[in-house]
Design an enzyme around this catalytic site. Structure first.
Site, short mmCIF file in Angstrom:
data_model
loop_
_atom_site.label_atom_id
_atom_site.label_comp_id
_atom_site.label_asym_id
_atom_site.label_seq_id
_atom_site.Cartn_x
_atom_site.Cartn_y
_atom_site.Cartn_z
N ARG A 227 0.85 -1.19 0.00
CA ARG A 227 0.00 0.00 0.00
C ARG A 227 0.89 1.25 0.00
O ARG A 227 0.94 1.97 -0.97
CB ARG A 227 -0.95 -0.02 1.22
N ASP A 228 1.64 1.48 1.06
CA ASP A 228 2.53 2.65 1.11
C ASP A 228 3.58 2.55 0.00
O ASP A 228 3.98 3.54 -0.60
CB ASP A 228 3.20 2.74 2.50
N HIS B 274 3.21 4.04 -3.74
CA HIS B 274 3.70 5.36 -4.18
C HIS B 274 5.02 5.21 -4.93
O HIS B 274 5.22 5.78 -5.99
CB HIS B 274 3.93 6.28 -2.97
N HIS C 5 2.85 4.49 13.10
CA HIS C 5 3.25 4.33 11.70
C HIS C 5 4.36 5.33 11.43
O HIS C 5 4.16 6.53 11.57
CB HIS C 5 2.03 4.60 10.80
N HIS D 193 7.78 6.99 9.16
CA HIS D 193 8.49 7.15 7.89
C HIS D 193 9.94 7.45 8.21
O HIS D 193 10.25 8.11 9.20
CB HIS D 193 7.86 8.24 7.02
N TYR E 20 4.16 15.66 3.72
CA TYR E 20 3.58 14.33 3.44
C TYR E 20 4.51 13.53 2.52
O TYR E 20 4.89 13.99 1.45
CB TYR E 20 2.23 14.56 2.77
#
Lengths: 296, 342
Positions: free
Chosen positions: B17-18, B21, B198, B200, B289
């Site tokens: 999913r992530d 991108h 979550h 990054h 983001y």
């Protein structure tokens, strides 16, 4: 000059802003504000400004059928379903600012031949009012196969109704892009931005077209912006349209008139401004008919 | 390892999913099948499959999917014996219609995501997901943009709608370890449902932040294998699992199998190394983001400007997740300003 009488049902934010818009109309005479909460700010303001103010809902209209020929409904989708029936029986023109969609979708910048025959018109959504005219302009110049719009509004301007049913916004706007904008297929996204100071409403319109012609697309968009500007003075192109292959991207910014809402709430302003413009079209039509009849 | 929760830790692998991108949403069914099969074989708890921007995200705004996400979800479900397939839903982008469809295809968990201050748009989706019988978690994105008190207020809303956990979602990879701790502790003390995190990796803190979150009591943790997630990726799953293992935490996921999956399956799929380059570093630094990275690079090339300038400007404008259209707008504006200067 003669005017056509109108009433507003729903004394919330939208109804109250609408009151200020109608005050400036040359063809509509606002007579009454109808709510259900006697303490509401809208009813208080209506009273202060000399309008009839009722707090018993649509019953007020049934008791006083002569106060309006045009009735704006700024309540909720559920309530309008009930109101629509009553208004139809009373023979009143209903302009529906809820997402109920009992009547056809309308944007005052995109008129059809049968527009003035309708008895109940739905104002789609704020994002729809801001973007569908542009989709229509591109469609008439280049035939749009797919249109996608992104409406970004300040968090402060998104009321509890929008928030509780955000799917209604995306689905209704999508339908409007197809039915009124003329795209073969539509898609709508909405984003809430909480930045302070609040951002102006902004809309991005992406279209994939069948007959790319940059010059005629640009011209058509610019004409449409001028048309919308006539009833939403703060409606403007943020950038020149961008072209990339068969894709056109248009950036719009909507600054409100600052009536009841602050100027950043262009999304709410464009709804009431568009509803006013639709009602004025009908009022002019009604007045013409009256003058023909009196001469005859 | 000392933890402030006695509930088991559950890992969600987000590369399908992530990572979408990074793959420019061009995942093939075969790739999804293979990754899902091998993750399932390794014992992964949950595997998230959706367009990068969640259900319904296949758009000109974010990038069109090569293969319909529903087909990919169905394929992943088909490959999994034990792992559960999860989906992401961002209200305003996806609707309950897509959620129902994903549920019919076998997705059993949904994360409903909103910007950190806008939780009230998730009420209808969270309650619908619960009605469908799905495991339903709230995902508060861009968590660095709000103080802990605000996060608590918003998490309580999600809890009241029926969410069974709420995540602190560091979409920009901007949180520092002490900020993660503050936020997880604040949630742990004020809601009775599970807390998730979550990460990054834009500031190279994803594993460290995930450990900090776990120590403070977070029990739902996301990772992406080989850092296959937006920006510099997420907590690298096989690394996080190895570190936890060294700390005496065994989650029942086979570390060797995860390493092999990273090496032989995911590694060759990735278009470029998921290292922290200047672009992803700026995401974390400016609080932007993570999925904006590749869009900003493309816009930078198109308008002849440094993508870092675009990202910094977006950070200044307090742009939120999903506002990819602002990238082109800002790039065009910067280019215009440059021309005026010349």
């Amino acid at each position: 000059m003669a005017k056509i009488k109108a009433a507003i049902i729903g004394s919330g934010n939208i109804g109250t802003d609408l009151m200020y818009k109608l005050e400036r109309s040359e063809v509509i005479e606002l007579t009454a504000m109808i709510g259900i909460d006697p303490e509401s700010d809208g009813l208080k303001r209506a009273k202060e400004r000399g309008y009839l103010a009722f707090d018993n809902g649509i019953q007020a209209l049934m008791d006083n059928p002569d106060i309006a020929d045009i009735v704006f409904d700024a309540t909720s989708a559920k309530t309008h379903v009930r109101h629509a029936k009553v208004l139809a029986e009373m023979g009143k023109l209903a302009i529906d600012l809820t997402p109920a969609a009992r009547g056809p979708f309308v944007s005052p910048a995109v008129k059809t031949d049968t527009y003035l025959d309708e008895k109940n018109l739905n104002m789609i959504t704020c994002g729809g009012q801001a973007t569908i005219p542009i989709v229509h302009a591109i469609n008439s110049a280049a035939d749009v196969s797919y249109a996608e719009i992104v409406a970004t509004i300040s968090s402060k301007s998104a009321g509890p109704g929008t928030r509780a049913n955000i799917d209604e916004f995306t689905l209704t706007t999508r339908r409007g892009i197809e039915e009124v904008g003329g795209a073969d297929q539509g898609k709508a996204l909405i984003i809430l931005n909480p930045a302070e100071p609040p951002i102006l409403m902004r809309d991005t319109i992406y279209c994939e077209v069948k007959n790319m012609d940059e010059a005629s697309i640009t011209k058509s968009i610019e004409q449409m912006v001028e048309t919308v500007k006539q009833y939403v003075p703060g409606y403007r192109l943020k950038q020149e349209p961008l072209f990339d292959g068969n894709k056109v991207t248009v950036f719009i910014e909507v600054e409100g008139a600052g009536d009841y809402f602050p100027i950043y709430a262009g999304n709410l302003d464009i709804m009431t401004a568009a509803a006013t413009r639709v009602a004025e079209d009908f009022a002019v039509h009604m007045l013409e008919k009256q003058s023909v009849e009196s001469k005859g | 390892m000392k933890r402030k929760s006695d509930k088991p830790i559950k890992i969600t692998e987000v590369c399908l999913r992530d990572g979408s991108h990074v793959m420019l949403h061009q995942y093939t069914e075969e790739q999804v099948r293979r990754v899902a099969r091998e993750l399932d074989d390794a014992g992964m708890h949950y595997i998230e499959v959706s367009h990068g921007d969640g259900l319904g995200g296949s758009t000109l705004q974010y990038g069109k999917s090569l293969v319909d996400e529903m087909k990919l979800i169905e394929a992943a479900v088909d490959e999994c014996q034990n792992s559960k397939v999860a989906v992401l839903l961002i209200p305003g982008i996806g609707t309950v219609h897509e959620l129902k469809q994903a549920h019919e295809l076998g997705a059993s968990l949904v994360r409903v995501a909103t910007h950190v201050t806008e939780a009230d748009v998730s009420a209808q989706h969270i309650s619908m997901a619960r009605e469908l019988g799905m495991e339903t978690l709230g995902f508060l994105m861009m968590a660095h943009m709000a103080p802990p008190e605000k996060l608590v207020e918003q998490a309580k809303l999600m809890e009241s709608y029926g969410a069974q956990a709420v995540y602190v979602t560091d979409s920009a990879g901007a949180l520092l370890p002490h900020e993660v701790k503050e936020r997880i502790a604040a949630l742990r003390d004020s809601i009775s449902i599970e807390v998730g995190f979550h990460a990054h990796n834009n500031l190279s803190l994803a594993v460290a932040n995930s450990l900090a979150a776990i120590e403070e009591g977070a029990t739902r943790i996301d990772g992406s294998i080989r850092c296959l997630g937006a920006g510099a990726g997420n907590a690298q799953t096989e690394v996080l699992l190895s570190v936890l293992n060294r700390m005496g935490v065994d989650l029942g996921i086979d570390i060797y199998k995860m390493m092999d999956l990273a090496e032989h399956t995911v590694g060759p799929m990735i278009p470029r190394p998921q290292e922290i380059n200047r672009g992803s570093l700026v995401l974390g630094y400016a609080g932007v983001y993570s999925s904006f990275l590749l869009h900003a690079e493309r816009a930078g090339q198109r308008f002849g400007i440094d993508s870092r300038d675009i990202l910094i400007e977006l950070g200044k404008k307090k742009v939120v997740g999903g506002q990819e259209d602002m990238i082109l707008d800002v790039a065009a504006e910067l280019a215009k300003a440059r021309k005026l200067e010349v």
